[in-house]
Design an enzyme around this catalytic site. Structure first.
Site, mmCIF file in Angstrom:
data_model
loop_
_atom_site.group_PDB
_atom_site.id
_atom_site.type_symbol
_atom_site.label_atom_id
_atom_site.label_comp_id
_atom_site.label_asym_id
_atom_site.label_seq_id
_atom_site.Cartn_x
_atom_site.Cartn_y
_atom_site.Cartn_z
ATOM 1 C CG HIS A 107 -14.251 -29.535 -4.046
ATOM 2 N ND1 HIS A 107 -14.263 -30.375 -5.118
ATOM 3 C CD2 HIS A 107 -13.309 -28.607 -4.309
ATOM 4 C CE1 HIS A 107 -13.374 -29.960 -6.006
ATOM 5 N NE2 HIS A 107 -12.768 -28.882 -5.537
ATOM 6 C CG ASP A 170 -13.811 -17.989 1.881
ATOM 7 O OD1 ASP A 170 -14.649 -17.069 1.958
ATOM 8 O OD2 ASP A 170 -13.125 -18.372 2.860
ATOM 9 C CD GLU A 281 -13.620 -14.925 4.707
ATOM 10 O OE1 GLU A 281 -12.478 -15.422 4.644
ATOM 11 O OE2 GLU A 281 -14.613 -15.427 4.121
HETATM 12 P P1 FAD Z 1 -19.956 -32.736 -2.104
HETATM 13 O O1 FAD Z 1 -18.607 -32.884 -1.503
HETATM 14 O O2 FAD Z 1 -20.176 -33.362 -3.414
HETATM 15 O O3 FAD Z 1 -21.069 -33.139 -1.083
HETATM 16 C C1 FAD Z 1 -21.041 -32.685 0.253
HETATM 17 C C2 FAD Z 1 -22.132 -33.388 1.066
HETATM 18 O O4 FAD Z 1 -23.407 -32.954 0.639
HETATM 19 C C3 FAD Z 1 -22.137 -34.898 0.868
HETATM 20 O O5 FAD Z 1 -22.563 -35.512 2.046
HETATM 21 C C4 FAD Z 1 -23.141 -35.103 -0.237
HETATM 22 O O6 FAD Z 1 -23.709 -36.395 -0.231
HETATM 23 C C5 FAD Z 1 -24.152 -34.025 0.079
HETATM 24 N N1 FAD Z 1 -24.792 -33.503 -1.122
HETATM 25 C C6 FAD Z 1 -24.212 -33.090 -2.268
HETATM 26 N N2 FAD Z 1 -25.149 -32.660 -3.115
HETATM 27 C C7 FAD Z 1 -26.335 -32.792 -2.489
HETATM 28 C C8 FAD Z 1 -27.679 -32.516 -2.855
HETATM 29 N N3 FAD Z 1 -27.987 -32.011 -4.051
HETATM 30 N N4 FAD Z 1 -28.647 -32.783 -1.963
HETATM 31 C C9 FAD Z 1 -28.358 -33.293 -0.741
HETATM 32 N N5 FAD Z 1 -27.110 -33.582 -0.347
HETATM 33 C C10 FAD Z 1 -26.117 -33.327 -1.215
HETATM 34 N N6 FAD Z 1 -17.527 -24.102 2.958
HETATM 35 C C11 FAD Z 1 -18.008 -22.962 3.464
HETATM 36 O O7 FAD Z 1 -19.033 -22.954 4.124
HETATM 37 N N7 FAD Z 1 -17.345 -21.773 3.254
HETATM 38 C C12 FAD Z 1 -16.228 -21.680 2.495
HETATM 39 O O8 FAD Z 1 -15.705 -20.600 2.314
HETATM 40 C C13 FAD Z 1 -15.719 -22.881 1.932
HETATM 41 N N8 FAD Z 1 -14.624 -22.856 1.156
HETATM 42 C C14 FAD Z 1 -14.159 -24.016 0.607
HETATM 43 C C15 FAD Z 1 -13.030 -23.965 -0.213
HETATM 44 C C16 FAD Z 1 -12.540 -25.122 -0.791
HETATM 45 C C17 FAD Z 1 -11.322 -25.047 -1.665
HETATM 46 C C18 FAD Z 1 -13.192 -26.359 -0.522
HETATM 47 C C19 FAD Z 1 -12.657 -27.623 -1.106
HETATM 48 C C20 FAD Z 1 -14.291 -26.424 0.302
HETATM 49 C C21 FAD Z 1 -14.795 -25.258 0.880
HETATM 50 N N9 FAD Z 1 -15.909 -25.261 1.698
HETATM 51 C C22 FAD Z 1 -16.402 -24.094 2.202
HETATM 52 C C23 FAD Z 1 -16.563 -26.521 2.079
HETATM 53 C C24 FAD Z 1 -17.687 -26.845 1.123
HETATM 54 O O9 FAD Z 1 -18.762 -25.973 1.306
HETATM 55 C C25 FAD Z 1 -18.207 -28.266 1.389
HETATM 56 O O10 FAD Z 1 -17.176 -29.192 1.357
HETATM 57 C C26 FAD Z 1 -19.280 -28.620 0.349
HETATM 58 O O11 FAD Z 1 -19.972 -29.740 0.800
HETATM 59 C C27 FAD Z 1 -18.657 -28.931 -0.975
HETATM 60 O O12 FAD Z 1 -19.623 -28.878 -1.988
HETATM 61 P P2 FAD Z 1 -19.644 -30.007 -3.092
HETATM 62 O O13 FAD Z 1 -20.588 -29.568 -4.145
HETATM 63 O O14 FAD Z 1 -18.274 -30.354 -3.514
HETATM 64 O O15 FAD Z 1 -20.305 -31.148 -2.239
#
Ligand code: FAD
Length: 530
Positions: A107, A170, A281
């Site tokens: 994400h 969130d 918020e």
């Molecule tokens: P990915 O997109 O898979 O990875 C994100 C980054 O972290 C990449 O660089 C990846 O290589 C790295 N990574 C992933 N896993 C690991 C691991 N195990 N070890 C080391 N590095 C790793 N953020 C907030 O803070 N607050 C919010 O309220 C919030 N709401 C959101 C709502 C939506 C609908 C979306 C899409 C995003 C939101 N986000 C929010 C942002 C979200 O926290 C970040 O985009 C987060 O990185 C997504 O997590 P993911 O598991 O999809 O990570």
């Protein structure tokens, strides 16, 4: 020794000079990578597997704007699968050009979890195969989870023990490793800090393939480096997440303000109090027709007659969103308590909307919108989001420039705005914030319509984001990007400011060949200098 120093010097030069993202030195090496990786499968005794076909999923993310194909996807079954892969690539030295990116739930917004012609590690499937261990006796209850675990699953499992994590995002369909690599900020952060402040221990696989356990006291440089470290220093394979006794129910409240100063004063009052709401918020709503009517489907209006006279059409209004958690035994007194808290606020009285929902319904609220958007085919569109941290002293200037001049008629998605107080946070992590203790998270969560050429097109929204960033720069608002995205190392250096040297030192210590997380575009694995 001399040889070692020369190598370190060359790597340092390569890391610092090699960050020019307009050159693509990697593209000609695809076949080499494929051959290398195929031989790897037989050489490494993986309990999981390497996948070489149907890789498109790993070249997609929520932002839906960057699509970089990897050479392979690793589906690990154990930490040693991840460690063996990285060790092998590290031992190949700088000439291989191979990189590795952990992918959580994918994400990210700008390809941060992608690895062009490298290996993407599927952390989510790894997370599903690993258990959760609860340690709820003692004064610091915690759950030991995989870095690939989804927060929504942690919530459900924790509730079976009567506990829950304290700090959330969130949206809960994100992985532990994904949010801990950024910060994890939501309406609880004013009290508990972001998610990176609610971790006791990490297990990390570094860029040399070493598996390291780290805490505040043990390998603390790596511990703090990884938290908010954008995946630059290691892959988080396990984490101990702090827990608290879970509430059962939530009073979820929305009220409106016409005046920005009154709105922010109330928000700041709430976050400075220890005994008020559990979640704070807010949103900016620009020219929204039938706003209060829309709320009626899920909230109860306290004064329907007066509310029907409130019009938001053509105006910019500000919504304070707050929540109070409670347990069944407090059900009788909770309304009185809330009335007392609300009496100290100066919102427009006819706009008080209250809902009573379960704790899970409240925390998983964005998933409900996701399902609705998915049904309409509007979830998988491009998301040119912009997240900013704005110092308290500049928030009025920011609002008058942005809501008064740039976003005047409409917005293409929710605009969140709420303050947090850093003085309660641990500031040793890699996360970058403004220097003032109190700053606002302002999130422009836009969706772009793929075929549009109008104000909801990708180009229009990106241009609007650019104008917002330009105003922050020209008016010297001292903002920082959250979930940052830059194209040059000079911009990263500015982003990190005085923390840059530490960031570079940690990179050289834990991932000296810049194998990890190329999608953040901070350091580039360089082959030609060596
Ligand atoms: P990915 O997109 O898979 O990875 C994100 C980054 O972290 C990449 O660089 C990846 O290589 C790295 N990574 C992933 N896993 C690991 C691991 N195990 N070890 C080391 N590095 C790793 N953020 C907030 O803070 N607050 C919010 O309220 C919030 N709401 C959101 C709502 C939506 C609908 C979306 C899409 C995003 C939101 N986000 C929010 C942002 C979200 O926290 C970040 O985009 C987060 O990185 C997504 O997590 P993911 O598991 O999809 O990570």
């Amino acid at each position: 020794m001399l040889k070692h120093n020369t190598l370190v010097f060359k790597i340092l030069t390569a890391l610092i000079l090699g960050c020019d993202f307009n050159r693509s030195r990697i593209s000609s090496t695809t076949n080499l990578h494929h051959a290398t990786l195929t031989s790897l499968t037989t050489e490494l005794k993986l309990s999981g597997e390497l996948q070489f076909d149907n890789l498109h999923h790993a070249a997609k993310d929520f932002g839906n704007r960057y699509h970089l194909l990897p050479a392979a996807i690793l589906h690990p079954k154990s930490v040693s699968d991840i460690s063996s892969l990285i060790t092998y690539i590290f031992q190949m030295g700088p000439t291989s050009g191979l990189t590795v990116a952990a992918r959580g739930h994918g994400h990210s917004l700008e390809g941060q979890a992608q690895a062009h012609h490298g290996v993407v590690v599927n952390m989510e499937s790894f997370g599903q195969s690993q258990g959760m261990q609860f340690h709820i006796h003692g004064d610091k209850p915690f759950v030991d989870v995989s870095g690939g675990a989804l927060w929504i699953n942690i919530l459900h499992e924790s509730l079976k023990h009567g506990f829950a994590p304290k700090s959330w995002t969130d949206y809960l369909h994100l992985t532990v490793g994904g949010t801990l690599s950024n910060a994890g900020i939501s309406g609880q952060a004013f009290r508990h800090g972001p998610q990176i402040n609610n971790v006791y221990q990490l297990q990390v696989v570094t860029g040399t393939g070493q598996v390291v356990i780290c805490t505040e006291d043990m390998n603390s440089d790596l511990f703090y480096g990884v938290l908010g470290g954008l995946g630059q220093f290691g892959i988080i394979t396990r984490a101990h997440i702090s827990l608290e006794p879970a509430p059962k129910m939530v009073k979820w409240i929305r009220v409106l303000y016409s005046d920005f100063t009154t709105f922010t004063k109330d928000q700041e009052k709430l976050i400075s109090s220890d005994s008020s709401f559990d979640y704070v918020e807010g949103f900016v709503l620009i020219n929204r027709t039938g706003l209060l009517n829309n709320w009626r489907s899920s909230f109860k209006c306290k004064d329907p007659v007066q509310a029907s006279r409130f019009f938001s059409d053509g105006k910019t209004v500000f919504c304070l969103e707050i929540a109070k958690y409670f347990k069944q035994e407090d059900a009788e007194t909770i309304d009185q308590k809330i009335e007392m808290y609300l009496s100290k606020l100066n919102y427009n009285e006819s706009t008080l909307f209250v809902s009573e929902v379960s704790y899970v319904e409240f925390l998983d609220r964005v998933h409900v919108s996701e399902l609705k958007l998915q049904e309409k085919g509007l979830w998988d569109v491009p998301h040119p989001w912009l997240n900013l941290l704005v110092p308290k002293s500049k928030i009025h200037k920011f609002a008058s420039e942005v809501f008064g001049k740039i976003l005047t008629d409409t917005s293409n998605g929710p605009i969140l705005i709420y303050p947090v107080d850093k003085s309660r946070w641990n500031t040793k992590t890699s996360m970058v914030t403004p220097t003032e203790d109190i700053f606002y998270l302002v999130a422009f969560l836009s969706s772009a319509m793929p075929s549009s050429e109008g104000t909801d097109s990708l180009e229009y929204i990106l241009n609007q984001n650019k104008k917002i960033l330009e105003v922050c720069e020209s008016a010297k608002l001292e903002t920082k990007q959250y979930l940052p995205h830059y194209n040059t190392q000079e911009e990263w250096r500015t982003h990190y400011g005085s923390q840059w040297d530490v960031f570079v030192r940690r990179k050289l210590t834990y991932d000296p060949l810049a194998i990890l997380t190329p999608g953040q575009r901070i350091f580039q694995k360089v082959t030609s200098y060596l």
